[in-house]
Write a protein that holds these residues in place. Sequence first.
Motif, PDB file in Angstrom:
ATOM      1  N   SER A  11       0.832  -1.203   0.000  1.00 42.44           N
ATOM      2  CA  SER A  11       0.000   0.000   0.000  1.00 42.44           C
ATOM      3  C   SER A  11       0.865   1.251   0.000  1.00 42.44           C
ATOM      4  CB  SER A  11      -0.921   0.013   1.226  1.00 42.44           C
ATOM      5  OG  SER A  11      -1.868  -1.036   1.170  1.00 42.44           O
ATOM      6  N   GLY A  12       0.413   2.267  -0.711  1.00 38.96           N
ATOM      7  CA  GLY A  12       1.128   3.529  -0.799  1.00 38.96           C
ATOM      8  C   GLY A  12       0.942   4.148  -2.172  1.00 38.96           C
ATOM      9  N   TRP A  13       1.811   5.079  -2.508  1.00 38.18           N
ATOM     10  CA  TRP A  13       1.717   5.799  -3.777  1.00 38.18           C
ATOM     11  C   TRP A  13       3.035   5.696  -4.551  1.00 38.18           C
ATOM     12  CZ3 TRP A  13      -2.679   8.246  -5.426  1.00 38.18           C
ATOM     13  CH2 TRP A  13      -3.680   8.445  -4.467  1.00 38.18           C
ATOM     14  N   LEU A  14       2.940   5.437  -5.845  1.00 46.54           N
ATOM     15  CA  LEU A  14       4.086   5.564  -6.731  1.00 46.54           C
ATOM     16  C   LEU A  14       3.756   6.686  -7.711  1.00 46.54           C
ATOM     17  CD1 LEU A  14       6.869   4.174  -7.198  1.00 46.54           C
ATOM     18  CD2 LEU A  14       5.838   3.138  -9.221  1.00 46.54           C
ATOM     19  N   ILE A  15       4.566   7.725  -7.691  1.00 44.87           N
ATOM     20  CA  ILE A  15       4.328   8.891  -8.541  1.00 44.87           C
ATOM     21  C   ILE A  15       5.149   8.734  -9.814  1.00 44.87           C
ATOM     22  CG2 ILE A  15       4.268  11.395  -8.608  1.00 44.87           C
ATOM     23  CD1 ILE A  15       2.598   9.980  -6.378  1.00 44.87           C
ATOM     24  N   VAL A  16       4.466   8.724 -10.952  1.00 44.67           N
ATOM     25  CA  VAL A  16       5.104   8.440 -12.234  1.00 44.67           C
ATOM     26  C   VAL A  16       5.060   9.678 -13.128  1.00 44.67           C
ATOM     27  CG1 VAL A  16       5.054   6.987 -14.304  1.00 44.67           C
ATOM     28  CG2 VAL A  16       4.452   6.014 -12.072  1.00 44.67           C
ATOM     29  N   ASP A  17       6.158   9.941 -13.821  1.00 41.19           N
ATOM     30  CA  ASP A  17       6.202  10.969 -14.850  1.00 41.19           C
ATOM     31  C   ASP A  17       5.805  10.291 -16.165  1.00 41.19           C
ATOM     32  OD1 ASP A  17       6.718  13.019 -16.608  1.00 41.19           O
ATOM     33  OD2 ASP A  17       8.710  13.488 -15.824  1.00 41.19           O
ATOM     34  N   ALA A  55      -0.374  10.032 -10.387  1.00 43.57           N
ATOM     35  CA  ALA A  55      -0.271   9.438  -9.054  1.00 43.57           C
ATOM     36  C   ALA A  55      -0.942   8.069  -9.064  1.00 43.57           C
ATOM     37  CB  ALA A  55      -0.934  10.345  -8.024  1.00 43.57           C
ATOM     38  N   VAL A  56      -0.142   7.019  -8.864  1.00 49.21           N
ATOM     39  CA  VAL A  56      -0.646   5.650  -8.879  1.00 49.21           C
ATOM     40  C   VAL A  56      -0.803   5.171  -7.437  1.00 49.21           C
ATOM     41  CG1 VAL A  56      -0.262   3.277  -9.647  1.00 49.21           C
ATOM     42  CG2 VAL A  56       0.476   5.202 -11.085  1.00 49.21           C
ATOM     43  N   ALA A  57      -2.031   4.819  -7.078  1.00 51.66           N
ATOM     44  CA  ALA A  57      -2.333   4.341  -5.726  1.00 51.66           C
ATOM     45  C   ALA A  57      -2.227   2.828  -5.686  1.00 51.66           C
ATOM     46  CB  ALA A  57      -3.734   4.771  -5.313  1.00 51.66           C
ATOM     47  N   LEU A  58      -1.620   2.315  -4.618  1.00 50.23           N
ATOM     48  CA  LEU A  58      -1.423   0.878  -4.449  1.00 50.23           C
ATOM     49  C   LEU A  58      -2.165   0.392  -3.211  1.00 50.23           C
ATOM     50  CD1 LEU A  58       2.417   1.109  -4.956  1.00 50.23           C
ATOM     51  CD2 LEU A  58       0.824   0.165  -6.650  1.00 50.23           C
ATOM     52  N   GLY A  59      -2.835  -0.760  -3.355  1.00 47.37           N
ATOM     53  CA  GLY A  59      -3.482  -1.383  -2.217  1.00 47.37           C
ATOM     54  C   GLY A  59      -4.474  -0.479  -1.511  1.00 47.37           C
ATOM     55  N   ASP A 229      10.599  -0.575  -4.587  1.00 53.04           N
ATOM     56  CA  ASP A 229       9.814  -0.303  -3.369  1.00 53.04           C
ATOM     57  C   ASP A 229      10.263   0.985  -2.687  1.00 53.04           C
ATOM     58  OD1 ASP A 229       8.792  -2.766  -3.982  1.00 53.04           O
ATOM     59  OD2 ASP A 229       9.016  -3.605  -1.974  1.00 53.04           O
ATOM     60  N   ALA A 230      11.532   1.337  -2.843  1.00 47.45           N
ATOM     61  CA  ALA A 230      12.067   2.517  -2.165  1.00 47.45           C
ATOM     62  C   ALA A 230      11.412   3.807  -2.655  1.00 47.45           C
ATOM     63  CB  ALA A 230      13.579   2.590  -2.370  1.00 47.45           C
ATOM     64  N   PHE A 231      10.769   3.771  -3.825  1.00 48.40           N
ATOM     65  CA  PHE A 231      10.134   4.963  -4.375  1.00 48.40           C
ATOM     66  C   PHE A 231       8.681   5.118  -3.905  1.00 48.40           C
ATOM     67  CE2 PHE A 231      13.672   4.330  -7.245  1.00 48.40           C
ATOM     68  CZ  PHE A 231      14.085   5.625  -7.545  1.00 48.40           C
ATOM     69  N   ILE A 232       8.168   4.158  -3.180  1.00 47.33           N
ATOM     70  CA  ILE A 232       6.765   4.200  -2.754  1.00 47.33           C
ATOM     71  C   ILE A 232       6.580   5.216  -1.627  1.00 47.33           C
ATOM     72  CG2 ILE A 232       4.858   2.878  -1.761  1.00 47.33           C
ATOM     73  CD1 ILE A 232       6.038   0.408  -3.108  1.00 47.33           C
ATOM     74  N   LYS A 233       5.602   6.099  -1.800  1.00 42.32           N
ATOM     75  CA  LYS A 233       5.272   7.118  -0.806  1.00 42.32           C
ATOM     76  C   LYS A 233       4.189   6.586   0.138  1.00 42.32           C
ATOM     77  CE  LYS A 233       7.798  10.156  -3.042  1.00 42.32           C
ATOM     78  NZ  LYS A 233       9.064  10.676  -2.498  1.00 42.32           N
ATOM     79  N   PRO A 234       4.146   7.085   1.374  1.00 44.00           N
ATOM     80  CA  PRO A 234       3.165   6.593   2.353  1.00 44.00           C
ATOM     81  C   PRO A 234       1.721   6.854   1.941  1.00 44.00           C
ATOM     82  CG  PRO A 234       4.888   7.884   3.422  1.00 44.00           C
ATOM     83  CD  PRO A 234       5.059   8.079   1.948  1.00 44.00           C
ATOM     84  N   LEU A 235       0.853   5.952   2.307  1.00 41.98           N
ATOM     85  CA  LEU A 235      -0.583   6.068   2.038  1.00 41.98           C
ATOM     86  C   LEU A 235      -1.138   7.395   2.512  1.00 41.98           C
ATOM     87  CD1 LEU A 235      -3.288   3.398   2.873  1.00 41.98           C
ATOM     88  CD2 LEU A 235      -3.487   5.684   3.796  1.00 41.98           C
ATOM     89  N   GLU A 236      -0.725   7.840   3.708  1.00 41.68           N
ATOM     90  CA  GLU A 236      -1.330   9.011   4.331  1.00 41.68           C
ATOM     91  C   GLU A 236      -1.078  10.312   3.575  1.00 41.68           C
ATOM     92  OE1 GLU A 236       2.219   7.780   7.038  1.00 41.68           O
ATOM     93  OE2 GLU A 236       0.650   6.804   5.821  1.00 41.68           O
ATOM     94  N   LEU A 237      -0.163  10.313   2.608  1.00 39.08           N
ATOM     95  CA  LEU A 237       0.022  11.520   1.799  1.00 39.08           C
ATOM     96  C   LEU A 237      -1.241  11.850   1.008  1.00 39.08           C
ATOM     97  CD1 LEU A 237       3.680  11.291   0.416  1.00 39.08           C
ATOM     98  CD2 LEU A 237       2.773  12.768   2.216  1.00 39.08           C
TER      99      LEU A 237
END
Length: 302
Positions: A11-17, A55-59, A229-237
């Motif tokens: 779960s979290g966010w991956l921000i893609v250009d 902004a791609v949301a995961l889980g 995985d290191a690029f994944i931003k926290p869900l709460e953002l």
Amino acid sequence: MARKRKGRDISGWLIVDKPAGMTSTAVVNKVRWSLEAKKAGHAGTLDPEATGLLAVALGEATKTVPYITDALKAYSFVVRWGQATNTDDTEGEIIAESDKRPSDDEIKEALHGFVGDIQQVPPQFSAVKIDGERAYKRARDGEEMDIAARPLYVDELLLIDRPNADTAVLEMTCGKGGYVRSIARDLGNTLGCHGHVLTLRRLWSGPFTLDDAITIEQVDALARTPDLDAFIKPLELGLTDLPELRATHEGATRLKNGNPGMVIASNVEYGDECWASLDGKPLAVGRYKAGELHPSRVFNLD
């Protein structure tokens, strides 16, 4: 019995250009495969030829997508004066032309009419539904539709550059549901010279900026490795625009089960939409009422 979806509970966010020539859905599918994620979605479609922040949301972060979709977002785009197309961008056929070219002062003056709460008619080639069918599908069949105007809040619309008489670089900050192609079309009509979008780039959306973004090439290179995985931003953002409340331990247990739970609150009023956490971990989104959060969305992060 329903089949259990395969993949990782991530779960979290991956921000893609996002690059030009790729649909938003294709980006989501690539991210989902690359992270082996069970679930993924995006917070606001970009046209295939548009570039920039997706902004791609995961889980469990998919439950916060509406808050990013509703947030302000900014675009940089180039308008080509003197031509109207049936798609309001370069993908369509030219349907009208003009020799007139607006001055910088004329453009700046016209921009005032596109700021604030405005009414906007989506392009004929758009994803809005007309009698249950996507407008672009009917437009491809040669049908010209009467699409109703929709409200749009435009916070700012600025002339940034004027490379030549034929083009202008604009930046717009707006709310949910804005069509940059419609802005270019309507601005051209207001100026009496026609116009369509040459290029479009999303600069930021809610709390996310292009500084947070990873390229598709990087996604490909790091696919199915821990480095991605290191690029994944926290869900709460995805909840940045909502007040955060601290749940008690007993309240957290109740919230996890979908029941109202006790929270420690300040600077919020009865009925405000908020989110609750315990030890920094998101628990739920809901309405604050008399010392409790009444959940509407519960996060299953265990």
